[in-house]
Design a protein around this motif. Structure first.
Motif, PDB file in Angstrom:
ATOM      1  N   ILE A  49       0.831  -1.205   0.000  1.00 40.47           N
ATOM      2  CA  ILE A  49       0.000   0.000   0.000  1.00 40.47           C
ATOM      3  C   ILE A  49       0.866   1.255   0.000  1.00 40.47           C
ATOM      4  N   SER A  50       1.874   1.284   0.882  1.00 38.00           N
ATOM      5  CA  SER A  50       2.667   2.507   1.006  1.00 38.00           C
ATOM      6  C   SER A  50       3.475   2.808  -0.254  1.00 38.00           C
ATOM      7  N   SER A  51       3.908   1.787  -0.972  1.00 35.79           N
ATOM      8  CA  SER A  51       4.664   2.045  -2.202  1.00 35.79           C
ATOM      9  C   SER A  51       3.761   2.660  -3.267  1.00 35.79           C
ATOM     10  N   ARG A  52       2.543   2.169  -3.379  1.00 32.84           N
ATOM     11  CA  ARG A  52       1.597   2.724  -4.355  1.00 32.84           C
ATOM     12  C   ARG A  52       1.291   4.182  -4.019  1.00 32.84           C
ATOM     13  N   VAL A  53       1.065   4.460  -2.751  1.00 36.90           N
ATOM     14  CA  VAL A  53       0.763   5.831  -2.320  1.00 36.90           C
ATOM     15  C   VAL A  53       1.959   6.744  -2.556  1.00 36.90           C
ATOM     16  N   ALA A  54       3.160   6.257  -2.233  1.00 39.10           N
ATOM     17  CA  ALA A  54       4.364   7.082  -2.393  1.00 39.10           C
ATOM     18  C   ALA A  54       4.641   7.396  -3.859  1.00 39.10           C
ATOM     19  N   VAL A  55       4.510   6.404  -4.737  1.00 32.66           N
ATOM     20  CA  VAL A  55       4.742   6.653  -6.163  1.00 32.66           C
ATOM     21  C   VAL A  55       3.714   7.644  -6.691  1.00 32.66           C
ATOM     22  N   ALA A  56       2.466   7.477  -6.309  1.00 28.05           N
ATOM     23  CA  ALA A  56       1.435   8.424  -6.757  1.00 28.05           C
ATOM     24  C   ALA A  56       1.751   9.829  -6.263  1.00 28.05           C
ATOM     25  N   VAL A  82       7.151 -11.234  -3.669  1.00 27.42           N
ATOM     26  CA  VAL A  82       7.375 -10.413  -4.854  1.00 27.42           C
ATOM     27  C   VAL A  82       6.408  -9.249  -4.765  1.00 27.42           C
ATOM     28  N   LEU A  83       6.966  -8.041  -4.737  1.00 28.13           N
ATOM     29  CA  LEU A  83       6.158  -6.825  -4.699  1.00 28.13           C
ATOM     30  C   LEU A  83       6.428  -6.050  -5.976  1.00 28.13           C
ATOM     31  N   ASP A  84       5.405  -5.925  -6.798  1.00 25.12           N
ATOM     32  CA  ASP A  84       5.481  -5.125  -8.024  1.00 25.12           C
ATOM     33  C   ASP A  84       4.695  -3.850  -7.790  1.00 25.12           C
ATOM     34  N   PHE A  85       5.283  -2.719  -8.140  1.00 28.50           N
ATOM     35  CA  PHE A  85       4.532  -1.472  -8.046  1.00 28.50           C
ATOM     36  C   PHE A  85       5.015  -0.515  -9.115  1.00 28.50           C
ATOM     37  N   GLY A  86       4.133   0.380  -9.473  1.00 26.49           N
ATOM     38  CA  GLY A  86       4.416   1.364 -10.520  1.00 26.49           C
ATOM     39  C   GLY A  86       3.284   1.387 -11.519  1.00 26.49           C
ATOM     40  N   TRP A  87       3.633   1.602 -12.767  1.00 24.00           N
ATOM     41  CA  TRP A  87       2.623   1.643 -13.826  1.00 24.00           C
ATOM     42  C   TRP A  87       2.774   0.409 -14.679  1.00 24.00           C
ATOM     43  N   TRP A  88       1.641  -0.236 -14.964  1.00 27.52           N
ATOM     44  CA  TRP A  88       1.694  -1.400 -15.837  1.00 27.52           C
ATOM     45  C   TRP A  88       1.970  -0.900 -17.247  1.00 27.52           C
ATOM     46  N   GLU A  89       2.601  -1.696 -18.014  1.00 27.71           N
ATOM     47  CA  GLU A  89       3.068  -1.317 -19.346  1.00 27.71           C
ATOM     48  C   GLU A  89       1.973  -0.654 -20.180  1.00 27.71           C
ATOM     49  N   GLY A  90       2.293   0.535 -20.645  1.00 26.87           N
ATOM     50  CA  GLY A  90       1.383   1.251 -21.534  1.00 26.87           C
ATOM     51  C   GLY A  90       0.228   1.961 -20.870  1.00 26.87           C
ATOM     52  N   ASN A  91       0.238   2.067 -19.553  1.00 30.11           N
ATOM     53  CA  ASN A  91      -0.915   2.652 -18.890  1.00 30.11           C
ATOM     54  C   ASN A  91      -0.487   3.568 -17.747  1.00 30.11           C
TER      55      ASN A  91
END
Length: 129
Positions: A49-56, A82-91
């Protein structure tokens, strides 16, 4: 001479704790060995959760789409997470240009990179405590 081992508080009841009524020290030891996987799992769930909030929060595009498209996904178990965060390809399509910059004038914001480094440092602290 008798050696008596005593503890204060209870045995940590984690997923790997085993009961040895005749050997309380063994019960305590398995409880303590359960503590670290539980701490790592709790950290990883919070990091999702915190990684998604921080990137945003570090996204600099004003339209809101870039902030709204940040995702995170956690998979794994005791031995591997495995923790994936960021933007999915092309979006959105311009996320890589904002993240890494371009030669023609867009400065790299490195939002995912900086959050990754911060989360990794916090995970090392959890692992060493």
């Amino acid at each position: 001479m008798t050696l008596t081992w005593q503890t204060s508080g209870g045995v940590y009841q984690g997923r790997h704790t085993q009961e040895f009524p005749e050997y309380p020290a063994a019960t305590w030891a398995t409880g303590e060995l359960s503590r670290k996987p539980d701490q790592v799992e709790n950290f990883m769930r919070g990091a999702q959760i915190s990684s998604r909030v921080a990137v945003a929060g570090l996204s600099r595009v004003d339209t809101g789409r870039m902030r709204g498209e940040v995702e995170s996904y956690l998979s794994g178990s005791d031995e591997q997470y495995v923790l994936d965060f960021g933007w999915w390809e092309g979006n959105p399509h311009y996320a890589p240009y904002q993240e890494f910059g371009t030669r023609t004038g867009i400065e790299a914001m490195l939002a995912v990179h900086s959050v990754f480094v911060a989360q990794f440092d916090m995970l090392k602290d959890v692992m060493s405590s």
